[in-house]
Design a protein around this motif. Structure first.
Motif, PDB file in Angstrom:
ATOM      1  N   GLY A  89       0.800  -1.221   0.000  1.00  0.00           N
ATOM      2  CA  GLY A  89       0.000   0.000   0.000  1.00  0.00           C
ATOM      3  C   GLY A  89       0.825   1.260   0.000  1.00  0.00           C
ATOM      4  O   GLY A  89       0.319   2.341  -0.295  1.00  0.00           O
ATOM      5  N   PHE A  90       2.102   1.144   0.370  1.00  0.00           N
ATOM      6  CA  PHE A  90       2.967   2.309   0.289  1.00  0.00           C
ATOM      7  C   PHE A  90       3.742   2.202  -1.026  1.00  0.00           C
ATOM      8  O   PHE A  90       4.347   1.185  -1.289  1.00  0.00           O
ATOM      9  CB  PHE A  90       3.966   2.345   1.460  1.00  0.00           C
ATOM     10  CG  PHE A  90       5.003   3.430   1.303  1.00  0.00           C
ATOM     11  CD1 PHE A  90       4.700   4.720   1.638  1.00  0.00           C
ATOM     12  CD2 PHE A  90       6.259   3.147   0.775  1.00  0.00           C
ATOM     13  CE1 PHE A  90       5.649   5.727   1.464  1.00  0.00           C
ATOM     14  CE2 PHE A  90       7.201   4.142   0.595  1.00  0.00           C
ATOM     15  CZ  PHE A  90       6.891   5.445   0.956  1.00  0.00           C
ATOM     16  N   PRO A  91       3.750   3.224  -1.889  1.00  0.00           N
ATOM     17  CA  PRO A  91       3.159   4.549  -1.681  1.00  0.00           C
ATOM     18  C   PRO A  91       1.803   4.762  -2.347  1.00  0.00           C
ATOM     19  O   PRO A  91       1.280   5.876  -2.327  1.00  0.00           O
ATOM     20  CB  PRO A  91       4.199   5.450  -2.331  1.00  0.00           C
ATOM     21  CG  PRO A  91       4.687   4.644  -3.482  1.00  0.00           C
ATOM     22  CD  PRO A  91       4.665   3.197  -3.034  1.00  0.00           C
ATOM     23  N   ARG A  99      -9.866  17.129  13.108  1.00  0.00           N
ATOM     24  CA  ARG A  99      -9.596  16.742  11.720  1.00  0.00           C
ATOM     25  C   ARG A  99      -8.211  16.100  11.614  1.00  0.00           C
ATOM     26  O   ARG A  99      -7.590  16.113  10.556  1.00  0.00           O
ATOM     27  CB  ARG A  99      -9.660  17.959  10.785  1.00  0.00           C
ATOM     28  CG  ARG A  99     -10.973  18.715  10.804  1.00  0.00           C
ATOM     29  CD  ARG A  99     -12.115  17.902  10.252  1.00  0.00           C
ATOM     30  NE  ARG A  99     -11.912  17.514   8.849  1.00  0.00           N
ATOM     31  CZ  ARG A  99     -12.746  16.739   8.169  1.00  0.00           C
ATOM     32  NH1 ARG A  99     -13.819  16.238   8.761  1.00  0.00           N
ATOM     33  NH2 ARG A  99     -12.521  16.449   6.905  1.00  0.00           N
ATOM     34  N   PHE A 100      -7.755  15.511  12.709  1.00  0.00           N
ATOM     35  CA  PHE A 100      -6.398  14.989  12.776  1.00  0.00           C
ATOM     36  C   PHE A 100      -6.414  13.505  13.061  1.00  0.00           C
ATOM     37  O   PHE A 100      -7.045  13.036  14.011  1.00  0.00           O
ATOM     38  CB  PHE A 100      -5.619  15.730  13.868  1.00  0.00           C
ATOM     39  CG  PHE A 100      -4.174  15.334  13.998  1.00  0.00           C
ATOM     40  CD1 PHE A 100      -3.354  15.183  12.892  1.00  0.00           C
ATOM     41  CD2 PHE A 100      -3.609  15.140  15.257  1.00  0.00           C
ATOM     42  CE1 PHE A 100      -2.017  14.842  13.015  1.00  0.00           C
ATOM     43  CE2 PHE A 100      -2.274  14.802  15.399  1.00  0.00           C
ATOM     44  CZ  PHE A 100      -1.479  14.649  14.267  1.00  0.00           C
ATOM     45  N   ALA A 101      -5.709  12.729  12.226  1.00  0.00           N
ATOM     46  CA  ALA A 101      -5.603  11.281  12.393  1.00  0.00           C
ATOM     47  C   ALA A 101      -4.143  10.881  12.556  1.00  0.00           C
ATOM     48  O   ALA A 101      -3.258  11.464  11.933  1.00  0.00           O
ATOM     49  CB  ALA A 101      -6.193  10.559  11.186  1.00  0.00           C
ATOM     50  N   VAL A 102      -3.910   9.878  13.375  1.00  0.00           N
ATOM     51  CA  VAL A 102      -2.591   9.291  13.566  1.00  0.00           C
ATOM     52  C   VAL A 102      -2.683   7.808  13.213  1.00  0.00           C
ATOM     53  O   VAL A 102      -3.621   7.117  13.626  1.00  0.00           O
ATOM     54  CB  VAL A 102      -2.114   9.476  15.027  1.00  0.00           C
ATOM     55  CG1 VAL A 102      -0.984   8.519  15.363  1.00  0.00           C
ATOM     56  CG2 VAL A 102      -1.674  10.917  15.265  1.00  0.00           C
ATOM     57  N   VAL A 103      -1.703   7.322  12.445  1.00  0.00           N
ATOM     58  CA  VAL A 103      -1.667   5.916  12.041  1.00  0.00           C
ATOM     59  C   VAL A 103      -0.479   5.271  12.744  1.00  0.00           C
ATOM     60  O   VAL A 103       0.676   5.634  12.490  1.00  0.00           O
ATOM     61  CB  VAL A 103      -1.548   5.781  10.511  1.00  0.00           C
ATOM     62  CG1 VAL A 103      -1.648   4.314  10.103  1.00  0.00           C
ATOM     63  CG2 VAL A 103      -2.622   6.608   9.810  1.00  0.00           C
ATOM     64  N   GLY A 124      -5.130   2.090  14.376  1.00  0.00           N
ATOM     65  CA  GLY A 124      -4.100   1.129  14.740  1.00  0.00           C
ATOM     66  C   GLY A 124      -3.812   0.168  13.607  1.00  0.00           C
ATOM     67  O   GLY A 124      -4.731  -0.280  12.922  1.00  0.00           O
ATOM     68  N   VAL A 125      -2.532  -0.147  13.405  1.00  0.00           N
ATOM     69  CA  VAL A 125      -2.109  -1.108  12.386  1.00  0.00           C
ATOM     70  C   VAL A 125      -1.650  -2.376  13.087  1.00  0.00           C
ATOM     71  O   VAL A 125      -0.695  -2.355  13.881  1.00  0.00           O
ATOM     72  CB  VAL A 125      -0.976  -0.537  11.514  1.00  0.00           C
ATOM     73  CG1 VAL A 125      -0.563  -1.558  10.454  1.00  0.00           C
ATOM     74  CG2 VAL A 125      -1.403   0.771  10.855  1.00  0.00           C
ATOM     75  N   LEU A 144      -2.262  -1.135   4.804  1.00  0.00           N
ATOM     76  CA  LEU A 144      -2.547   0.249   4.436  1.00  0.00           C
ATOM     77  C   LEU A 144      -3.687   0.360   3.435  1.00  0.00           C
ATOM     78  O   LEU A 144      -4.334   1.415   3.355  1.00  0.00           O
ATOM     79  CB  LEU A 144      -1.280   0.904   3.879  1.00  0.00           C
ATOM     80  CG  LEU A 144      -0.179   1.199   4.899  1.00  0.00           C
ATOM     81  CD1 LEU A 144       1.066   1.741   4.194  1.00  0.00           C
ATOM     82  CD2 LEU A 144      -0.653   2.189   5.951  1.00  0.00           C
ATOM     83  N   HIS A 145      -3.956  -0.689   2.663  1.00  0.00           N
ATOM     84  CA  HIS A 145      -5.063  -0.635   1.717  1.00  0.00           C
ATOM     85  C   HIS A 145      -6.402  -0.421   2.430  1.00  0.00           C
ATOM     86  O   HIS A 145      -7.362   0.070   1.819  1.00  0.00           O
ATOM     87  CB  HIS A 145      -5.122  -1.915   0.875  1.00  0.00           C
ATOM     88  CG  HIS A 145      -3.993  -2.046  -0.092  1.00  0.00           C
ATOM     89  ND1 HIS A 145      -3.833  -1.197  -1.166  1.00  0.00           N
ATOM     90  CD2 HIS A 145      -2.958  -2.923  -0.147  1.00  0.00           C
ATOM     91  CE1 HIS A 145      -2.753  -1.546  -1.843  1.00  0.00           C
ATOM     92  NE2 HIS A 145      -2.199  -2.582  -1.251  1.00  0.00           N
ATOM     93  N   GLU A 146      -6.469  -0.764   3.708  1.00  0.00           N
ATOM     94  CA  GLU A 146      -7.701  -0.594   4.475  1.00  0.00           C
ATOM     95  C   GLU A 146      -7.837   0.814   5.062  1.00  0.00           C
ATOM     96  O   GLU A 146      -8.888   1.154   5.611  1.00  0.00           O
ATOM     97  CB  GLU A 146      -7.749  -1.616   5.612  1.00  0.00           C
ATOM     98  CG  GLU A 146      -7.761  -3.064   5.150  1.00  0.00           C
ATOM     99  CD  GLU A 146      -7.673  -4.034   6.320  1.00  0.00           C
ATOM    100  OE1 GLU A 146      -7.774  -3.595   7.476  1.00  0.00           O
ATOM    101  OE2 GLU A 146      -7.489  -5.239   6.076  1.00  0.00           O
ATOM    102  N   LEU A 147      -6.788   1.629   4.934  1.00  0.00           N
ATOM    103  CA  LEU A 147      -6.787   2.941   5.592  1.00  0.00           C
ATOM    104  C   LEU A 147      -7.857   3.897   5.068  1.00  0.00           C
ATOM    105  O   LEU A 147      -8.551   4.537   5.872  1.00  0.00           O
ATOM    106  CB  LEU A 147      -5.399   3.573   5.502  1.00  0.00           C
ATOM    107  CG  LEU A 147      -5.243   4.954   6.136  1.00  0.00           C
ATOM    108  CD1 LEU A 147      -5.642   4.944   7.606  1.00  0.00           C
ATOM    109  CD2 LEU A 147      -3.798   5.443   5.979  1.00  0.00           C
TER     110      LEU A 147
END
Length: 219
Positions: free
Chosen positions: A92-94, A162-166, A185-186, A207-210
């Motif tokens: 999923g990256f990038p 409006r802020f997300a942390v992965v 959470g990953v 990451l494809h699920e993000l």
């Protein structure tokens, strides 16, 4: 999803599956001074010198700052070599980040040192994906202290709603929550159950699920 979000990504365990490299590098360095059976899991998200200091303390080894710095530098060097050789980018990256970048502002916020973060950006050639880049050297306290994510949010110029942390590490989840973020959470470094218990709003396995997870939080 409305107006743009600010999304801050941890590096190790989120954008690259680097845990095996870090685990091996720590184990090698510790074995050379007679410490065996190192368990990396409790230390995910910690700064390298803090891991070294804690392991030496628990092994009842006297360690001054010079020795801690020496062992930490050697561990980091070995981990960078291993990561450069294997280039363990997460699926999923990038691709996923490119799609998100079209609508949102992205930050890289790693507990790793400046050299490790710049090494990742150089290897991947994708510094263009990030509006903000912060390393563990840019803040006085490591995760779970929230400063690295608080600074990321400020530099991304978004409000906390409006802020997300992965994040993949429990210390990182705590840091994100402390900065007022919603945390995705990953699964990998720890379990989905542990991430949710720590306060993650949603957990994903890759990451494809993000994008879908973000839609669930901000319909």
């Amino acid at each position: 999803m409305g107006q743009h979000l600010g999304i801050a990504f941890d590096l190790d365990g989120v954008l690259i599956d680097s845990a095996p490299c870090h685990r091996a590098a720590f184990a090698e360095v510790f074995e050379e001074i007679g410490i065996t059976g190192f368990d990396y899991s409790p230390y995910a998200g910690w700064r390298t010198p803090e891991v070294v200091a804690d392991v030496l303390k628990k092994s009842q080894r006297f360690a001054d700052q010079e020795l801690i710095a020496k062992l930490a530098a050697e561990k980091s060097r070995r981990a960078r070599v291993m990561i450069a050789a294997s280039q363990p980018y997460n699926p999923g990256f990038p691709t996923v980040l490119e799609a998100l970048k079209a609508e949102h502002r992205l930050a890289l916020a790693s507990s790793g040192g400046h050299a490790s973060v710049q090494g990742f950006l150089k290897l991947s050639g994708r510094q263009d994906l990030f509006d903000v880049v912060l390393s563990g050297d840019d803040v006085p306290l490591a995760k779970p202290d929230p400063e690295i994510y608080s600074r990321s949010r400020h530099l991304l110029d978004v409000q906390s709603d409006r802020f997300a942390v992965v994040e993949d590490a429990l210390a990182g989840v705590e840091a994100g929550l402390g900065a007022g973020a919603r945390v995705i959470g990953v699964v990998g470094t720890t379990t989905a159950e542990a991430l949710l218990k720590a306060g993650a709003s949603v957990v994903i396995h890759n990451l494809h699920e993000l994008p879908g997870a973000l839609e669930r939080i901000w319909p």
